[in-house]
Motif scaffolding. Structure first.
Motif: not given
Length: 192
Positions: A87-95, A125-128
């Protein structure tokens, strides 16, 4: 996931609803888009929803330290809340945050602390979800969203330079997710 979706929504609301209501509306809209992808994400659906609603918490004045919201949000989630590492890494690297971090002189710092997940379908998916949601939380296209960001910040700004550079990849992520949605309308296929 150590913390659930309800926790993520509560934290995002606490940090954004009063201080930055438009950012909170966007975050809720991004999370709604994530819900629409549940049938193609399988077991990662909850992780995506949590990351979607939390992706912009680093804008909250109470936690903004560097002024770069992906880094500030991820640090807060890790240090203060002991949040799940994915979760933390997704937030850190989103978009494509690494590209903006480069514009800010923070790429090395972001990369060292929060390596990008080697999960391209989840990243897409998060970028989308982010680039198909307006600042007010309504659905849009990635083309309209990129134009809106460029108009709001200006092409010569740091964010403008980043978004111009990232636009082809943002559109490609959206196209890949849309193809998965078309190929698996009943949830029979997963993007991994």
């Amino acid at each position: 996931m150590r913390h659930g979706v309800a926790w993520a929504f509560g934290l995002a609301e606490d940090l954004l609803a009063e201080a930055l209501p438009r950012r909170w509306a966007h975050s809720q809209g991004v999370a709604e888009r994530a819900t629409e992808l549940a049938h193609v994400l399988g077991t990662d659906a909850e992780l995506l929803r949590a990351a979607a609603v939390l992706h912009d918490v680093g804008y909250a004045p109470s936690i903004a330290a560097t002024g770069f919201h992906p880094l500030d949000g991820a640090r807060h989630l890790r240090v203060v809340h002991g949040a799940d590492e994915r979760l933390v890494r997704l937030v850190a690297n989103h978009t494509f945050a690494l590209w903006e971090a480069e514009e800010r002189g923070l790429r090395g710092e972001l990369e060292a602390e929060f390596p990008v997940l080697e999960e391209p379908s989840l990243i897409d998916a998060l970028v989308y979800c982010d680039v198909t949601t307006t600042p007010d939380g309504r659905p849009t296209t990635s083309v309209q969203r990129v134009a809106e960001i460029r108009g709001r910040y200006g092409d010569d700004s740091l964010v403008g330079r980043f978004i111009r550079r990232a636009a082809p990849e943002l559109h490609a992520c959206v196209a890949r997710v849309e193809a998965r949605l078309v190929a698996a309308p009943d949830g029979s296929a997963h993007p991994r």
